[in-house]
Design a protein around this motif. Structure first.
Motif, PDB file in Angstrom:
ATOM      1  N   MET A   1       0.416  -1.121  -0.248  1.00  0.00           N
ATOM      2  CA  MET A   1      -0.110  -0.068   0.130  1.00  0.00           C
ATOM      3  C   MET A   1       0.963   0.910  -0.138  1.00  0.00           C
ATOM      4  O   MET A   1       1.462   1.368   0.996  1.00  0.00           O
ATOM      5  CB  MET A   1      -0.934   0.017   1.352  1.00  0.00           C
ATOM      6  CG  MET A   1      -1.145   1.298   1.272  1.00  0.00           C
ATOM      7  SD  MET A   1      -2.881   1.567   2.820  1.00  0.00           S
ATOM      8  CE  MET A   1      -3.363  -0.418   3.433  1.00  0.00           C
ATOM      9  N   SER A   2       0.596   2.519  -1.106  1.00  0.00           N
ATOM     10  CA  SER A   2       1.321   3.881  -1.073  1.00  0.00           C
ATOM     11  C   SER A   2       0.393   4.625  -0.772  1.00  0.00           C
ATOM     12  O   SER A   2      -0.317   4.427  -1.596  1.00  0.00           O
ATOM     13  CB  SER A   2       2.112   3.193  -2.025  1.00  0.00           C
ATOM     14  OG  SER A   2       2.716   4.190  -1.867  1.00  0.00           O
ATOM     15  N   ALA A   3       1.020   6.065  -0.177  1.00  0.00           N
ATOM     16  CA  ALA A   3      -0.201   6.653  -0.322  1.00  0.00           C
ATOM     17  C   ALA A   3       0.527   8.109  -0.209  1.00  0.00           C
ATOM     18  O   ALA A   3       1.195   8.434   0.143  1.00  0.00           O
ATOM     19  CB  ALA A   3      -0.940   7.544   1.954  1.00  0.00           C
ATOM     20  N   GLY A   4      -0.246   8.716  -1.399  1.00  0.00           N
ATOM     21  CA  GLY A   4      -0.007   9.221  -2.218  1.00  0.00           C
ATOM     22  C   GLY A   4      -0.606  11.340  -1.844  1.00  0.00           C
ATOM     23  O   GLY A   4      -0.288  11.391  -0.154  1.00  0.00           O
ATOM     24  N   SER A   5      -0.028  12.477  -2.713  1.00  0.00           N
ATOM     25  CA  SER A   5      -0.514  13.412  -2.198  1.00  0.00           C
ATOM     26  C   SER A   5      -2.111  13.523  -1.844  1.00  0.00           C
ATOM     27  O   SER A   5      -3.104  13.597  -0.718  1.00  0.00           O
ATOM     28  CB  SER A   5      -0.360  14.310  -2.794  1.00  0.00           C
ATOM     29  OG  SER A   5      -0.648  15.965  -2.455  1.00  0.00           O
ATOM     30  N   GLU A   6      -2.729  12.929  -2.985  1.00  0.00           N
ATOM     31  CA  GLU A   6      -4.324  12.598  -2.883  1.00  0.00           C
ATOM     32  C   GLU A   6      -5.411  12.005  -3.397  1.00  0.00           C
ATOM     33  O   GLU A   6      -6.025  11.549  -3.416  1.00  0.00           O
ATOM     34  CB  GLU A   6      -4.983  14.018  -3.225  1.00  0.00           C
ATOM     35  CG  GLU A   6      -4.690  15.663  -2.727  1.00  0.00           C
ATOM     36  CD  GLU A   6      -5.299  16.229  -3.173  1.00  0.00           C
ATOM     37  OE1 GLU A   6      -5.067  16.386  -4.074  1.00  0.00           O
ATOM     38  OE2 GLU A   6      -5.724  17.006  -2.720  1.00  0.00           O
TER      39      GLU A   6
ATOM     40  N   ALA B   1       3.599   5.557  -4.232  1.00  0.00           N
ATOM     41  CA  ALA B   1       2.672   6.784  -5.072  1.00  0.00           C
ATOM     42  C   ALA B   1       3.445   8.224  -4.535  1.00  0.00           C
ATOM     43  O   ALA B   1       3.271   8.103  -3.393  1.00  0.00           O
ATOM     44  CB  ALA B   1       0.642   6.621  -4.300  1.00  0.00           C
ATOM     45  N   GLY B   2       3.212   9.203  -5.277  1.00  0.00           N
ATOM     46  CA  GLY B   2       4.111  10.531  -5.547  1.00  0.00           C
ATOM     47  C   GLY B   2       3.516  11.204  -4.810  1.00  0.00           C
ATOM     48  O   GLY B   2       2.358  11.032  -5.016  1.00  0.00           O
TER      49      GLY B   2
ATOM     50  N   SER C   1       2.920   8.484  -9.977  1.00  0.00           N
ATOM     51  CA  SER C   1       2.509   7.067  -9.483  1.00  0.00           C
ATOM     52  C   SER C   1       3.675   5.813  -9.948  1.00  0.00           C
ATOM     53  O   SER C   1       3.396   5.915 -10.939  1.00  0.00           O
ATOM     54  CB  SER C   1       1.243   5.972  -9.308  1.00  0.00           C
ATOM     55  OG  SER C   1      -0.040   6.892  -8.682  1.00  0.00           O
ATOM     56  N   MET C   2       4.328   5.562  -9.703  1.00  0.00           N
ATOM     57  CA  MET C   2       4.556   3.992 -10.081  1.00  0.00           C
ATOM     58  C   MET C   2       4.425   2.260  -9.693  1.00  0.00           C
ATOM     59  O   MET C   2       4.597   2.543  -8.011  1.00  0.00           O
ATOM     60  CB  MET C   2       6.264   3.869  -9.642  1.00  0.00           C
ATOM     61  CG  MET C   2       6.338   5.833 -10.232  1.00  0.00           C
ATOM     62  SD  MET C   2       8.322   5.966 -10.112  1.00  0.00           S
ATOM     63  CE  MET C   2       8.850   5.475 -11.498  1.00  0.00           C
ATOM     64  N   TYR C   3       4.651   1.450 -10.441  1.00  0.00           N
ATOM     65  CA  TYR C   3       4.335  -0.035  -9.587  1.00  0.00           C
ATOM     66  C   TYR C   3       5.307  -0.641 -10.749  1.00  0.00           C
ATOM     67  O   TYR C   3       6.424  -0.443 -11.441  1.00  0.00           O
ATOM     68  CB  TYR C   3       2.627  -0.087 -10.031  1.00  0.00           C
ATOM     69  CG  TYR C   3       2.340  -0.679 -11.298  1.00  0.00           C
ATOM     70  CD1 TYR C   3       3.036  -2.116 -12.385  1.00  0.00           C
ATOM     71  CD2 TYR C   3       2.040   0.352 -11.919  1.00  0.00           C
ATOM     72  CE1 TYR C   3       2.387  -1.458 -13.292  1.00  0.00           C
ATOM     73  CE2 TYR C   3       1.411   0.457 -13.418  1.00  0.00           C
ATOM     74  CZ  TYR C   3       1.660  -1.080 -13.568  1.00  0.00           C
ATOM     75  OH  TYR C   3       0.957  -1.237 -15.487  1.00  0.00           O
ATOM     76  N   LEU C   4       5.756  -1.923  -9.372  1.00  0.00           N
ATOM     77  CA  LEU C   4       6.763  -2.940 -10.110  1.00  0.00           C
ATOM     78  C   LEU C   4       6.562  -4.288  -9.796  1.00  0.00           C
ATOM     79  O   LEU C   4       5.244  -4.844  -9.542  1.00  0.00           O
ATOM     80  CB  LEU C   4       7.911  -3.157  -9.070  1.00  0.00           C
ATOM     81  CG  LEU C   4       8.981  -3.756  -9.333  1.00  0.00           C
ATOM     82  CD1 LEU C   4       9.517  -3.807 -10.362  1.00  0.00           C
ATOM     83  CD2 LEU C   4      10.169  -3.515  -7.886  1.00  0.00           C
ATOM     84  N   LEU C   5       6.355  -4.421 -11.516  1.00  0.00           N
ATOM     85  CA  LEU C   5       5.772  -6.105 -11.286  1.00  0.00           C
ATOM     86  C   LEU C   5       7.127  -7.062 -10.873  1.00  0.00           C
ATOM     87  O   LEU C   5       7.598  -6.998 -11.078  1.00  0.00           O
ATOM     88  CB  LEU C   5       5.414  -6.290 -13.626  1.00  0.00           C
ATOM     89  CG  LEU C   5       4.443  -5.400 -14.056  1.00  0.00           C
ATOM     90  CD1 LEU C   5       4.126  -5.791 -15.217  1.00  0.00           C
ATOM     91  CD2 LEU C   5       2.840  -5.646 -13.394  1.00  0.00           C
ATOM     92  N   SER C   6       5.871  -8.073 -11.234  1.00  0.00           N
ATOM     93  CA  SER C   6       6.903  -9.420 -10.818  1.00  0.00           C
ATOM     94  C   SER C   6       8.423  -9.845 -11.803  1.00  0.00           C
ATOM     95  O   SER C   6       9.051 -10.799 -11.410  1.00  0.00           O
ATOM     96  CB  SER C   6       6.574 -10.655 -10.420  1.00  0.00           C
ATOM     97  OG  SER C   6       5.826 -10.986 -11.238  1.00  0.00           O
TER      98      SER C   6
ATOM     99  N   SER D   1      10.479   4.199  -5.833  1.00  0.00           N
ATOM    100  CA  SER D   1      10.119   5.183  -4.614  1.00  0.00           C
ATOM    101  C   SER D   1       9.911   6.048  -5.610  1.00  0.00           C
ATOM    102  O   SER D   1      10.697   6.832  -5.983  1.00  0.00           O
ATOM    103  CB  SER D   1      10.984   5.397  -2.922  1.00  0.00           C
ATOM    104  OG  SER D   1      10.520   6.252  -2.093  1.00  0.00           O
ATOM    105  N   ALA D   2       9.200   6.659  -5.087  1.00  0.00           N
ATOM    106  CA  ALA D   2       7.779   7.921  -5.976  1.00  0.00           C
ATOM    107  C   ALA D   2       7.923   8.751  -5.257  1.00  0.00           C
ATOM    108  O   ALA D   2       7.229   8.726  -3.690  1.00  0.00           O
ATOM    109  CB  ALA D   2       6.557   7.703  -6.823  1.00  0.00           C
ATOM    110  N   GLY D   3       8.366  10.435  -4.894  1.00  0.00           N
ATOM    111  CA  GLY D   3       8.859  11.482  -3.834  1.00  0.00           C
ATOM    112  C   GLY D   3       7.659  12.218  -4.604  1.00  0.00           C
ATOM    113  O   GLY D   3       6.996  12.247  -5.703  1.00  0.00           O
TER     114      GLY D   3
END
Length: 137
Positions: free
Chosen positions: A1-6, A52-53, A57-62, A100-102
């Motif tokens: 899980m990741s929380a971005g700005s909104e 989530a920046g 957003s960014m995601y990594l696949l297996s 990591s998305a900033g």
């Protein structure tokens, strides 16, 4: 899980990626900029990690491939442009271990240990010795 700005991204145990919240920059990756009050599925399987920046957003696949979506005014998606994307765009074909998305920049580590960075760099946050924004890792 990741929380971005909104906005929020989360993974289910089946490897599917779900998103909700503000989508004004396309950061949910669902092909539009409509905010989502309920979770929507972005990817059906194979997602290993999310970040989530601010407005992206960014995601990594297996498989080790890295994907990004959303605001890109500072090059934070790493696709070589400064154009926002409402659907995911592949940043790396494979070999990515962590992401990591900033706020307005992004970083990732490859399986060989190298660290790559892109996006806003006005105070040296990319660590490349400059203050120049970078749209490519």
């Amino acid at each position: 899980m990741s929380a971005g700005s909104e906005h929020t991204l989360y993974l289910k145990t089946d490897g599917s990626l779900w998103a909700m919240g503000c989508n004004g920059s396309g950061q949910l990756g669902v092909g539009n900029t409509d905010d989502q009050l309920d979770p929507v599925q972005v990817v059906s399987s194979g997602v290993e990690a999310v970040s989530a920046g601010g407005y992206h957003s960014m995601y990594l696949l297996s498989s080790g491939s890295l994907w990004a979506m959303g605001g890109n005014s500072n090059g934070q998606l790493g696709d070589g442009t400064f154009d926002g994307k409402t659907i995911p765009v592949r940043v790396e074909i494979g070999g990515v271990a962590r992401v990591s998305a900033g706020g307005l920049h992004s970083l990732y580590i490859k399986t060989n240990g190298s660290l790559l960075a892109m996006g806003r760099n006005d105070v040296g946050q990319l660590g490349d010795g400059t203050q120049t924004n970078q749209s490519s890792p």
